[in-house]
Write an enzyme that holds these catalytic residues in place. Sequence first.
Site, PDB file in Angstrom:
ATOM      1  N   LYS A  96       0.833  -1.204   0.000  1.00 56.20           N
ATOM      2  CA  LYS A  96       0.000   0.000   0.000  1.00 56.20           C
ATOM      3  C   LYS A  96       0.871   1.260   0.000  1.00 56.20           C
ATOM      4  CE  LYS A  96      -2.585   0.482   3.616  1.00 56.20           C
ATOM      5  NZ  LYS A  96      -3.508   0.165   4.692  1.00 56.20           N
ATOM      6  N   GLU A 174      13.548 -11.140 -26.213  1.00 54.20           N
ATOM      7  CA  GLU A 174      12.530 -11.290 -25.149  1.00 54.20           C
ATOM      8  C   GLU A 174      11.109 -11.292 -25.698  1.00 54.20           C
ATOM      9  OE1 GLU A 174      14.454  -8.707 -25.581  1.00 54.20           O
ATOM     10  OE2 GLU A 174      13.272  -6.869 -25.503  1.00 54.20           O
TER      11      GLU A 174
HETATM   12  C1  1AE Z   1      18.235  -4.077 -21.578  1.00 53.43           C
HETATM   13  C2  1AE Z   1      17.813  -5.202 -22.495  1.00 53.43           C
HETATM   14  C3  1AE Z   1      18.470  -5.163 -23.830  1.00 53.43           C
HETATM   15  C4  1AE Z   1      17.872  -6.125 -24.808  1.00 53.43           C
HETATM   16  O1  1AE Z   1      17.158  -7.043 -24.449  1.00 53.43           O
HETATM   17  C5  1AE Z   1      18.156  -5.986 -26.207  1.00 53.43           C
HETATM   18  O2  1AE Z   1      17.440  -6.745 -27.015  1.00 53.43           O
HETATM   19  C6  1AE Z   1      19.122  -5.167 -26.712  1.00 53.43           C
HETATM   20  O3  1AE Z   1      19.338  -5.114 -28.017  1.00 53.43           O
HETATM   21  P1  1AE Z   1      20.422  -4.166 -28.698  1.00 53.43           P
HETATM   22  O4  1AE Z   1      21.783  -4.648 -28.297  1.00 53.43           O
HETATM   23  O5  1AE Z   1      20.185  -2.772 -28.209  1.00 53.43           O
HETATM   24  O6  1AE Z   1      20.200  -4.293 -30.170  1.00 53.43           O
END
Ligand code: 1AE
Length: 429
Positions: A96, A174
């Site tokens: 909270k 990701e």
């Molecule tokens: C902070 C995460 C960076 C990441 O996941 C990512 O894909 C970076 O890609 P570039 O090196 O900026 O192309």
Amino acid sequence: MSYCVATYRCHDEKADFHKKAQSIAIGLTVGSWTELPAAKQKQMEKHLGVVLSVEVHEPSETAGASGDRYADIRIAYPDINFSRDIPALLVTVFGKLSMDGKIKLIDLQFSPAFLSGFAGPKFGIRGVRDWLGVHDRPLLMSIFKSVVGHDLDELGEQFYGQAAGGVDLIKDDEILFENPLTPIEKRVETCMKAAGRAKQRTGQKLLYAVNVTGPASKLAEQAKKAIDAGANALLFNVLAYGFDTLRELSADPEIGVPIAAHPALSGAMYPSPHYGIAASVLLGKLMRLCGADLVLFPSPYGSVVMPKEENMAIRRALVTDRLEDDYVYRGPDASEGGETPAPFALRESFPVPSAGIHPGLVPWIVRDFGVDVVVNAGGGIHGHPQGTAAGGQAFRQAIDAVMGGRTLADYAETHPELADAIRLWGAKQ
Ligand code: 1AE
């Protein structure tokens, strides 16, 4: 009594911070105190939060600032109030409260009893290095780019290009989830085949961190499917779920591979000086406690920038062996002698400063992080003028130059891949 300690930075132009601290310590534990009859107070005392310190910082007159009056407030919360897990702790100390004015959670320390529920990374820096057989230089990780909408052949070729450049780890992007074009088992099989081909050229071992992000109820199943298909590392978007999900994956005895934690969504929590949770807690202490072997976060130098002092605080949280000072709170009487307690131990997590990294930044990365760091790049590898494999080679050359005490410019004279990278992106020295 056993306590976990939260430190807050609270901004307010005129608040009585001592009063505020008391109201937090009571409000987040027993709810009310002075109104309670004496007998009830005695009964509730073991549940009561304790204000350990209040350091008030008044704005300097010369700066003429009005909005930077703040206090750092430390409050100890009795372990008896919460179960031994991060969700219960976070909701207690900042549930909270996180919605109540300009207040940021800037640090956490844990009681030995609370810490005993956390094993930390299964592999950690040493384990990852041992697996790869690389102990004397920063590691190099490459990130898939352009993955959505591509099929297995295209991904396999992209994987081969990265591996052939001599990287130590390759991570899925990701945003690559379970999908019909590159389902996880087929993706792993294709990529591990490409890894085998590349090994014939480089002679190197390689970890492939495959993205297991998907429905929470299927995470462990997905991870095991990937491992059965040959995956030797996992990528996990921790903050989309919460830290306990990372802890569960890491603690699962059938998941015997390193886990790389991606910081996606953390930008919604750490950047404000007034609100949220400090990066060193979010991407440092909690990631390490819950078992991340590698932790990605924005660097001070690339395309997504995090201030250097925050980066260094994350590094300290991930690699410090000063666990006693940084992580452990043994209670108000801890310094009064008695038996020396057993030291708390935890493997170190690899710091992975990321986003917009190119070979010209390697000298700064090593200057700030030392050798125990993973240099990580997507665009900085795939965007090399001679292609992806040359991008990896340029990074390896930059690492070799720094480890050998040479300037990049000097080393580039005999290493054309590095020379091209520097021409394109420049070099820091
Ligand atoms: C902070 C995460 C960076 C990441 O996941 C990512 O894909 C970076 O890609 P570039 O090196 O900026 O192309």
